[in-house]
Write a protein that holds these residues in place. Structure first.
Motif, short mmCIF file in Angstrom:
data_model
loop_
_atom_site.label_atom_id
_atom_site.label_comp_id
_atom_site.label_asym_id
_atom_site.label_seq_id
_atom_site.Cartn_x
_atom_site.Cartn_y
_atom_site.Cartn_z
N ARG A 65 -6.34 -0.87 -1.39
CA ARG A 65 -7.14 -0.15 -0.44
C ARG A 65 -8.10 -1.37 0.06
O ARG A 65 -8.83 -1.51 1.26
N HIS A 66 -8.93 -1.95 -1.04
CA HIS A 66 -9.96 -3.01 -0.82
C HIS A 66 -9.57 -4.22 -0.15
O HIS A 66 -10.05 -4.75 0.82
N ASP A 67 -8.28 -4.68 -0.52
CA ASP A 67 -7.63 -5.77 0.19
C ASP A 67 -7.45 -5.66 1.59
O ASP A 67 -7.82 -6.41 2.42
N ALA A 118 -9.04 -3.67 3.61
CA ALA A 118 -10.60 -3.50 4.23
C ALA A 118 -10.91 -4.87 4.47
O ALA A 118 -11.62 -5.31 5.12
N ASP A 119 -10.78 -5.78 3.40
CA ASP A 119 -11.23 -7.10 3.38
C ASP A 119 -10.67 -7.82 4.50
O ASP A 119 -11.46 -8.69 5.18
N HIS A 135 0.69 -1.16 -0.09
CA HIS A 135 -0.10 0.18 0.04
C HIS A 135 0.83 1.16 -0.01
O HIS A 135 0.51 2.18 -0.69
N GLU A 194 -6.16 1.27 -5.36
CA GLU A 194 -7.55 0.98 -4.96
C GLU A 194 -7.72 -0.27 -4.70
O GLU A 194 -8.49 -0.64 -3.73
N ALA A 195 -7.12 -1.20 -5.54
CA ALA A 195 -7.29 -2.78 -5.25
C ALA A 195 -6.59 -3.08 -3.95
O ALA A 195 -7.11 -3.66 -3.10
N ARG A 252 -7.00 -8.74 -4.48
CA ARG A 252 -7.29 -8.20 -5.48
C ARG A 252 -6.33 -7.72 -6.51
O ARG A 252 -6.08 -7.91 -7.54
N HIS A 253 -5.04 -6.95 -5.51
CA HIS A 253 -4.01 -6.40 -6.25
C HIS A 253 -3.06 -7.40 -6.90
O HIS A 253 -2.24 -6.95 -7.60
N ASP A 300 -11.16 -11.77 -5.47
CA ASP A 300 -12.22 -11.26 -5.11
C ASP A 300 -12.30 -10.78 -3.52
O ASP A 300 -13.33 -10.12 -3.11
N PHE A 301 -11.22 -11.19 -2.73
CA PHE A 301 -10.99 -10.85 -1.38
C PHE A 301 -9.75 -11.10 -0.90
O PHE A 301 -9.13 -12.21 -1.03
#
Length: 199
Positions: free
Chosen positions: A88-90, A92-93, A56, A85-86, A146-147, A142-143
């Motif tokens: 950041r989603h990772d 959060a997951d 990140h 962004e991928a 992602r990156h 998907d979880f």
């Protein structure tokens, strides 16, 4: 130092620009790879969360480069390759709260920036191995991983398109040396992050 790099560049005159860049940065790259593996980032989800923090922070550093108009002119489609962004989603997951990070690189000239982008894009090619390791932790495209996902066109083709555009750039020898130093600086940045975050 500059003289040594010039000698190395002269020796590689028949190679493509990417091949020369790879050869000029091989030592720094290899040192980083070994350091990451010593950190055991896929030993468990806790270690992997630390790895996400490293990724990140590095991708926050390079995100402005992906958005730069001049670099997108040189490397068409560059903006859509950004993985911040991928990441950041990772985070959060896995139950984390991604920080709002800015770049720490400061302004970079285009040649130096190209070196940083080489490292970022090369890491996506190498992510195929990391993706398999992440899958052992129950993570996927998907979880949580992602990156690390390959491009819909295929990871290899996506890299070859980048390499083709990179090799066609009109750069002077001095600019190639600047790109190589930029790439080494990017590898050193990731190494420092691994040391800082993994301890």
């Amino acid at each position: 130092m500059v003289q040594d790099m010039q000698i190395e560049l002269d020796r590689l005159t028949d190679a493509t620009r990417i091949q020369r860049l790879k050869a000029q940065t091989a030592g720094t790259h290899d040192t980083l790879d070994k350091r990451i593996m010593r950190a055991e980032p896929f030993a468990n989800r806790e270690r992997y969360a630390l790895f996400l923090d490293v990724q990140h922070r590095f991708h926050a550093d390079v995100a402005p480069l992906y958005a730069a108009a001049e670099l997108n002119r040189l490397l068409p489609g560059l903006a859509e390759r950004c993985r911040l962004e991928a990441l950041r989603h990772d985070i959060a997951d896995l139950g984390g709260v991604p920080e709002q990070l800015g770049s720490t690189t400061g302004p970079l000239n285009p040649a130096t920036a190209l070196g940083w982008l080489y490292v970022a894009e090369g890491s996506n090619l190498g992510a195929a191995f990391l993706r398999k390791e992440a899958a052992k932790l129950g993570l996927s495209d998907d979880f949580g991983a992602r990156h690390l996902a390959g491009h819909t066109d295929g990871r290899g083709l996506h890299w070859r398109n980048f390499v083709s555009a990179y090799n066609e750039l009109l750069l002077t020898e001095a600019e190639e040396l600047e790109a190589a130093e930029g790439a080494r600086a990017a590898f050193r940045r990731v190494h420092a992050l691994v040391d800082q975050i993994f301890g």
